[in-house]
Design a protein around this motif. Structure first.
Motif, PDB file in Angstrom:
ATOM      1  N   VAL A   1      -3.258   5.908   2.000  1.00  0.00           N
ATOM      2  CA  VAL A   1      -3.673   6.988   2.888  1.00  0.00           C
ATOM      3  C   VAL A   1      -2.971   8.244   2.414  1.00  0.00           C
ATOM      4  N   ALA A   2      -3.727   9.324   2.234  1.00  0.00           N
ATOM      5  CA  ALA A   2      -3.162  10.594   1.785  1.00  0.00           C
ATOM      6  C   ALA A   2      -2.867  11.478   2.988  1.00  0.00           C
ATOM      7  N   LEU A   3      -1.689  12.102   2.988  1.00  0.00           N
ATOM      8  CA  LEU A   3      -1.311  13.051   4.037  1.00  0.00           C
ATOM      9  C   LEU A   3      -1.143  14.425   3.407  1.00  0.00           C
ATOM     10  N   ALA A   4      -1.488  15.469   4.166  1.00  0.00           N
ATOM     11  CA  ALA A   4      -1.389  16.856   3.673  1.00  0.00           C
ATOM     12  C   ALA A   4      -2.151  17.019   2.371  1.00  0.00           C
ATOM     13  N   LEU A   5      -3.331  16.408   2.290  1.00  0.00           N
ATOM     14  CA  LEU A   5      -4.112  16.417   1.056  1.00  0.00           C
ATOM     15  C   LEU A   5      -4.689  17.798   0.795  1.00  0.00           C
ATOM     16  N   ASN A   6      -4.393  18.348  -0.376  1.00  0.00           N
ATOM     17  CA  ASN A   6      -4.926  19.659  -0.764  1.00  0.00           C
ATOM     18  C   ASN A   6      -6.215  19.485  -1.556  1.00  0.00           C
ATOM     19  N   ASP A   7      -7.149  18.745  -0.997  1.00  0.00           N
ATOM     20  CA  ASP A   7      -8.395  18.428  -1.683  1.00  0.00           C
ATOM     21  C   ASP A   7      -9.447  18.156  -0.618  1.00  0.00           C
TER      22      ASP A   7
ATOM     23  N   VAL B   1      -7.855   1.125   6.269  1.00  0.00           N
ATOM     24  CA  VAL B   1      -7.800   2.503   5.772  1.00  0.00           C
ATOM     25  C   VAL B   1      -9.064   3.244   6.205  1.00  0.00           C
ATOM     26  N   PRO B   2      -8.934   4.439   6.775  1.00  0.00           N
ATOM     27  CA  PRO B   2     -10.119   5.166   7.259  1.00  0.00           C
ATOM     28  C   PRO B   2     -11.116   5.438   6.141  1.00  0.00           C
ATOM     29  N   GLY B   3     -12.384   5.307   6.471  1.00  0.00           N
ATOM     30  CA  GLY B   3     -13.417   5.530   5.475  1.00  0.00           C
ATOM     31  C   GLY B   3     -13.726   6.987   5.254  1.00  0.00           C
ATOM     32  N   GLU B   4     -13.210   7.833   6.108  1.00  0.00           N
ATOM     33  CA  GLU B   4     -13.443   9.265   5.954  1.00  0.00           C
ATOM     34  C   GLU B   4     -12.184  10.014   6.374  1.00  0.00           C
ATOM     35  N   ARG B   5     -12.207  11.300   6.133  1.00  0.00           N
ATOM     36  CA  ARG B   5     -11.041  12.121   6.444  1.00  0.00           C
ATOM     37  C   ARG B   5     -10.849  12.231   7.953  1.00  0.00           C
ATOM     38  N   GLU B   6      -9.630  11.988   8.424  1.00  0.00           N
ATOM     39  CA  GLU B   6      -9.309  12.130   9.838  1.00  0.00           C
ATOM     40  C   GLU B   6      -8.506  13.405  10.041  1.00  0.00           C
ATOM     41  N   THR B   7      -8.826  14.142  11.094  1.00  0.00           N
ATOM     42  CA  THR B   7      -8.117  15.385  11.392  1.00  0.00           C
ATOM     43  C   THR B   7      -7.508  15.302  12.785  1.00  0.00           C
ATOM     44  N   ILE B   8      -6.234  15.669  12.884  1.00  0.00           N
ATOM     45  CA  ILE B   8      -5.492  15.623  14.142  1.00  0.00           C
ATOM     46  C   ILE B   8      -5.078  17.042  14.521  1.00  0.00           C
TER      47      ILE B   8
ATOM     48  N   GLY C   1       0.840  -1.186   0.000  1.00  0.00           N
ATOM     49  CA  GLY C   1       0.000   0.000   0.000  1.00  0.00           C
ATOM     50  C   GLY C   1       0.876   1.236   0.000  1.00  0.00           C
ATOM     51  N   PHE C   2       0.231   2.390  -0.061  1.00  0.00           N
ATOM     52  CA  PHE C   2       0.972   3.643  -0.210  1.00  0.00           C
ATOM     53  C   PHE C   2       0.557   4.672   0.844  1.00  0.00           C
ATOM     54  N   ILE C   3       1.548   5.438   1.298  1.00  0.00           N
ATOM     55  CA  ILE C   3       1.308   6.682   2.025  1.00  0.00           C
ATOM     56  C   ILE C   3       1.654   7.796   1.048  1.00  0.00           C
ATOM     57  N   LEU C   4       0.681   8.644   0.750  1.00  0.00           N
ATOM     58  CA  LEU C   4       0.857   9.678  -0.265  1.00  0.00           C
ATOM     59  C   LEU C   4       1.119  11.031   0.388  1.00  0.00           C
ATOM     60  N   LEU C   5       2.227  11.658   0.035  1.00  0.00           N
ATOM     61  CA  LEU C   5       2.518  13.016   0.505  1.00  0.00           C
ATOM     62  C   LEU C   5       1.974  13.973  -0.543  1.00  0.00           C
TER      63      LEU C   5
END
Length: 352
Positions: free
Chosen positions: A148-154, A330-337, A124-128
């Motif tokens: 999983v996408a990190l710092a997603l500008n979308d 993989v989370p089904g929705e966007r997670e915010t920390i 799998g991939f972690i996407l920056l």
């Protein structure tokens, strides 16, 4: 037979053993008698057979026990950019603890990136997704592996992602400076749109392509308006997070009749570049100007003065991202920390 065409069946035939026995010699040598094992290995060496394909074996098993970290950047990005470097270090630590391999998948060119993602031997991939996130998501979805996408500008809720609270973090940064007594602010922004560097206004912020930069600007405004500071009175200069564009922004901001006393930088990299520029021109941080960053990269604690910043929880982000891939969760929705204000020496009350 040409060496490149030798198969396990050819070795078994030449050695006078079954293909199952030959296979055990390479995969389960302990179950084969020593004299048979040595005979098969000698035959394989004579024929030029190096052994079964590790790639094929892993693919047949369905798991390769490795994670890909991908970015639309040259490979040097993972080592040159402080945020990417800090995040990669955190991901590496989690992978080490789990005995998991790590592959860097990167290319600025679309065709090369396409090939690199399609051919990466990973689970799998972690996407920056700092830049070109839509390309990464599209290519990874085609690969049909978890990501999983990190710092997603979308803002697309269908994309599994882990993000930090950019709005709340930026508001806390601006509030910290305003509570110290600052009233003249300026912002050095990360990218808001494609291929643009220079001053931007309220409308450009609202229409920004990159949600990370937009939300940080909105967070700054939200906090400052509570102190009676109008958003149109806070100059914003869009950079591409590099030395040339940051210094161009500083030249403009500090040529104003009343330059800022507080600088809000949308990344620690921008903040550190700004401190160097200010010091080179005889301006004292924080006595002449306070500077606050956003990210919490290790370098911020190594400079003098130490950089005040909004720190991302890199270890928690990495743990969540890696486990999501390894556990197929993989989370089904966007997670915010949330992020944390770390106060160091680069911020102080303005001169009276």
């Amino acid at each position: 037979m040409a060496k490149g065409t030798i198969r396990l069946a050819d070795v078994a035939r030449a050695a006078g053993v079954s293909q199952g026995t030959a296979s055990n010699v390479f995969s389960r040598p302990d179950v084969v008698r020593e004299e048979v094992r040595e005979h098969v290995l000698e035959t394989a060496k004579r024929l030029g057979y190096a052994g079964p394909s590790l790639t094929g074996r892993l693919l047949r098993a369905g798991k390769v026990n490795a994670i890909g970290v991908a970015a639309v950047e040259p490979l040097a990005y993972f080592f040159d950019d402080p945020w990417a470097r800090a995040l990669l270090a955190a991901v590496s630590q989690v992978c080490d603890a789990n005995g998991t391999g790590l592959a860097l998948v990167s290319a600025k060119d679309r065709q090369k990136l396409d090939w690199n993602i399609r051919s990466a031997l990973v689970d799998g991939f972690i996407l920056l997704c700092v830049e070109g996130g839509e390309k990464l998501v599209q290519l990874t979805r085609e690969r049909q592996l978890p990501f999983v996408a990190l710092a997603l500008n979308d803002d697309d809720p269908s994309i599994a992602s882990i993000s930090v609270d950019n709005l709340g973090g930026a508001a806390a940064a601006a509030r910290h400076l305003a509570e110290l007594g600052h009233r003249r602010f300026a912002v050095l922004a990360t990218e808001l749109s494609h291929d643009h560097v220079g001053p931007v206004g309220v409308d450009e912020i609202r229409q920004a392509i990159y949600s990370t930069s937009r939300d940080r600007a909105l967070g700054y405004w939200q906090a400052l308006e509570a102190f009676g500071i109008r958003r149109q009175d806070v100059p914003i200069y869009e950079t591409i997070n590099d030395k040339a564009s940051v210094e161009a922004g500083l030249e403009l901001l500090f040529s104003a009749p009343e330059p800022p006393t507080a600088l809000l930088a949308m990344s620690d990299n921008i903040a550190l570049l700004a401190i160097n520029w200010l010091r080179a021109r005889g301006l004292s941080v924080p006595h002449d100007i306070s500077v606050i960053g956003f990210d919490g990269v290790p370098e911020g604690g190594m400079v003098e003065p130490g950089l005040t910043t909004m720190a991302q929880p890199f270890a928690e982000i990495a743990q969540r991202a890696v486990r999501a891939i390894l556990d197929d969760a993989v989370p089904g929705e966007r997670e915010t920390i949330g992020v944390t204000l770390i106060v160091r020496g680069s911020t102080a009350a303005p001169r009276q």
